[in-house]
Design an enzyme around this catalytic site. Structure first.
Site, PDB file in Angstrom:
ATOM      1  N   ARG A 105       0.844  -1.206   0.000  1.00  0.00           N
ATOM      2  CA  ARG A 105       0.000   0.000   0.000  1.00  0.00           C
ATOM      3  C   ARG A 105       0.877   1.254   0.000  1.00  0.00           C
ATOM      4  NH1 ARG A 105      -4.136   1.356   5.085  1.00  0.00           N
ATOM      5  NH2 ARG A 105      -4.818   3.411   4.402  1.00  0.00           N
ATOM      6  N   ASN A 158       1.563   2.391  14.693  1.00  0.00           N
ATOM      7  CA  ASN A 158       0.673   1.409  14.059  1.00  0.00           C
ATOM      8  C   ASN A 158       0.846   1.295  12.547  1.00  0.00           C
ATOM      9  OD1 ASN A 158      -0.572   3.830  13.529  1.00  0.00           O
ATOM     10  ND2 ASN A 158      -2.626   3.170  14.126  1.00  0.00           N
ATOM     11  N   TYR A 159       1.388   2.343  11.924  1.00  0.00           N
ATOM     12  CA  TYR A 159       1.748   2.272  10.500  1.00  0.00           C
ATOM     13  C   TYR A 159       3.103   2.975  10.314  1.00  0.00           C
ATOM     14  CZ  TYR A 159      -3.043   0.999   9.062  1.00  0.00           C
ATOM     15  OH  TYR A 159      -4.250   0.369   8.866  1.00  0.00           O
ATOM     16  N   LYS A 181      11.192  11.440  12.022  1.00  0.00           N
ATOM     17  CA  LYS A 181      11.442  10.884  13.360  1.00  0.00           C
ATOM     18  C   LYS A 181      10.465   9.730  13.510  1.00  0.00           C
ATOM     19  CE  LYS A 181      12.017  10.284  17.861  1.00  0.00           C
ATOM     20  NZ  LYS A 181      11.205   9.032  17.939  1.00  0.00           N
ATOM     21  N   ASP A 219      10.836  17.414  21.753  1.00  0.00           N
ATOM     22  CA  ASP A 219      10.541  18.857  21.746  1.00  0.00           C
ATOM     23  C   ASP A 219      11.572  19.623  20.924  1.00  0.00           C
ATOM     24  OD1 ASP A 219       8.327  18.572  23.251  1.00  0.00           O
ATOM     25  OD2 ASP A 219       9.150  19.437  25.098  1.00  0.00           O
ATOM     26  N   GLY A 234      -0.540  10.501  15.692  1.00  0.00           N
ATOM     27  CA  GLY A 234      -0.287   9.835  16.966  1.00  0.00           C
ATOM     28  C   GLY A 234      -1.352  10.164  17.977  1.00  0.00           C
ATOM     29  N   GLY A 238       0.395  15.029  20.217  1.00  0.00           N
ATOM     30  CA  GLY A 238       0.097  15.999  19.174  1.00  0.00           C
ATOM     31  C   GLY A 238      -0.466  17.299  19.733  1.00  0.00           C
ATOM     32  N   GLU A 253      -3.060  14.265  13.100  1.00  0.00           N
ATOM     33  CA  GLU A 253      -4.130  13.278  13.225  1.00  0.00           C
ATOM     34  C   GLU A 253      -3.907  12.553  14.539  1.00  0.00           C
ATOM     35  OE1 GLU A 253      -5.845  10.007  13.524  1.00  0.00           O
ATOM     36  OE2 GLU A 253      -4.831   9.316  11.700  1.00  0.00           O
ATOM     37  N   CYS A 287      -6.457   4.313  14.513  1.00  0.00           N
ATOM     38  CA  CYS A 287      -7.215   5.523  14.875  1.00  0.00           C
ATOM     39  C   CYS A 287      -8.639   5.394  14.380  1.00  0.00           C
ATOM     40  CB  CYS A 287      -6.613   6.768  14.243  1.00  0.00           C
ATOM     41  SG  CYS A 287      -4.852   6.815  14.244  1.00  0.00           S
ATOM     42  N   GLU A 380     -10.303   5.880  24.244  1.00  0.00           N
ATOM     43  CA  GLU A 380      -9.868   4.944  23.192  1.00  0.00           C
ATOM     44  C   GLU A 380      -9.035   3.856  23.825  1.00  0.00           C
ATOM     45  OE1 GLU A 380      -8.022   6.197  19.357  1.00  0.00           O
ATOM     46  OE2 GLU A 380      -7.016   7.625  20.626  1.00  0.00           O
TER      47      GLU A 380
END
Ligand code: G3P
Length: 478
Positions: A105, A158-159, A181, A219, A234, A238, A253, A287, A380
């Protein structure tokens, strides 16, 4: 055992001067699988300096050449799918088949971005002045889209590959340089992906990849004056980044609590299939996973029965065996999920399966009769635990969805398209899926969260546009 994967700077693989490393724990064995360099702030400074210089000449590289290199990288990425997928299996316990899918993908995403880029960046606008009152046709305005500069990309665990290239490819086609990063879990897969870009022959310094501890360089990276745009996917981090970042465009996101509303006239088999796929694929660590089911009381018993029948068929075990449910990414994540489950237990949720955990492996669990006073109604889990709330009206479902601080996606199951559209309009989320589980893809679709779910819109076209700024030149006629 002693090998530490090098970081990528100036087109070379380097050891950090820190002499330190960060361990990547295999979620299945809970032992150190790989180690990566713990980069220093000086090394980040160096990377930023080089990225700035490399971007200047890259911006002058013809668009078709940029596209050509991206197509090459996409092909190499696909050739390397097996070893990269193996890293994903070991670092983030992604089921083997899904790990391969992620890489393929990603290759497709890079190619599509190259194609889309040459089209949309190959066009500008031409305006004339006399359409605005009081003006003669004495001014010609030329507009084009130019790069922002240095893009900082921070994808989640996760990806690690796909959500990295979804930032890298639009950045590069638009003429930006890129500093990556990667997440610690998934860093080696990301380094291998960067190697594919290296093999494709991008100019030195255009892409860099720094690894290390968030506490040391997190940071420092996001607040670095050399950064012209941050693209982050993440969790809560964020929110902190957006508060600290300078005056640069942000693409964020940050997760969701995607609701699945099931109406009385829904195809319940279709809904059950999507609830299981949406709620439990990659063990709920998406997510866009279905994170709460809001079902009309009159069909709730049948739906829950159908979902349970499918949950019973999910295989549980190691990612190498392609099990549906695999260990969650870390022990702290498993502990957090367990905390939500225990809270629901104390407050008398109905456990459709017994709660079972071994190490980081949590068996799939459907919680029925969840009420709004339970944490799982709002938080979540990012794990294979799915709450069901029974509702007595559509309004109640919409209300629950909109009371969430998240607003990523949602879905509704009904055969009445008019109702579906009205519900979609009423749901305060970036996307609503009608008769299917939430999902980001296909990757050229716009993808955005509102409220705490994010800033800006992603998807290939939107990301390319977001990583550019408008430049105009006005020709003043005598
Ligand atoms: O969790 C990341 C989010 O982007 C989900 O993507 O493709 O699983 O819907 P997808």
């Amino acid at each position: 055992d002693g090998e530490v994967y090098k970081y990528y700077c100036e087109g070379e693989w380097k050891k950090s001067a820190s002499g330190k490393s960060v361990a990547i724990i295999n979620p299945t064995t809970r032992k150190t699988q790989y180690k990566v360099q713990a980069c220093t702030q000086e090394e980040v400074n160096k990377v930023m300096e080089i990225a700035k210089a490399a971007q200047k000449s890259w911006a002058k590289t013809p668009l078709w050449k940029r596209a050509e290199l991206l197509h090459k990288a996409a092909a190499i990425l696909k050739e390397h799918k097996a070893p990269i997928a193996e890293c994903l299996v070991k670092e983030i316990a992604k089921p083997a088949k899904d790990a391969v899918t992620e890489v393929v993908r990603s290759g497709d995403l890079v190619s599509y971005t190259a194609e889309e880029g040459v089209r949309i960046l190959g066009e500008g606008k031409f305006l004339v002045s006399d359409s605005f009152p009081g003006n003669e046709r004495t001014k010609y305005c030329l507009t084009s889209k130019i790069p922002l500069g240095v893009i900082l990309a921070i994808p989640p665990f996760n990806y690690p590959v796909n959500l990295a290239v979804s930032k890298i490819a639009p950045a590069l086609i638009a003429g930006n340089s890129l500093v990556l990063k990667p997440p610690t879990q998934g860093a080696v897969a990301a380094l291998h992906m960067v190697h594919c870009f290296h093999l494709a022959g991008f100019p030195k310094g255009l892409i860099s990849c720094v690894t290390g501890k968030g506490s040391e360089i997190g940071d420092f990276l996001t607040m670095h004056p050399g950064v012209n745009c941050i693209s982050f996917t993440g969790g809560d981090t964020g929110v902190a980044i957006s508060k600290k970042a300078g005056m640069v465009p942000l693409q964020m996101e940050l997760g969701g609590k995607d609701a699945c509303i099931v109406l009385e006239d829904a195809d319940l088999d279709l809904a059950a299939g999507n609830i299981v796929k949406g709620g439990f694929s990659y063990s709920g660590q998406r997510c866009t996973a279905v994170k709460v089911v809001l079902v009309m009381e009159s069909v709730a018993d049948i739906l829950v029965e159908k979902v349970n029948a499918k949950v019973a068929k999910l295989t549980v075990g190691p990612p190498e065996d392609n099990c549906d449910i695999t260990p969650v990414v870390s022990e702290s994540s498993a502990n957090f999920i367990e905390g939500l489950v225990m809270d629901a237990k104390e407050k008398d949720a109905t456990f459709c399966q017994p709660y079972k955990r071994e190490g980081n492996l949590i068996w799939p669990l459907l919680l029925d009769n969840v009420r709004p006073d339970m944490r799982i109604a709002w938080e979540e889990p990012f794990g294979p635990v799915l709450p069901v709330i029974r509702i007595n009206s559509v309004e109640e479902g919409i209300h629950h969805c909109n009371a969430s601080n998240f607003g990523l996606q949602g879905c509704v199951f009904t055969k009445d398209i008019n109702k579906a559209i009205l519900i979609s309009d009423a749901m305060e989320t970036g996307t609503v899926q009608i008769n299917s589980a939430p999902a980001r893809g296909p990757d050229h679709f716009p993808f955005q969260g509102i409220k705490d779910s994010g800033i800006g819109s992603q998807g290939i076209t939107n990301s390319i546009n977001m990583m550019t700024k408008v430049k105009t030149t006005v020709i003043n006629l005598p």
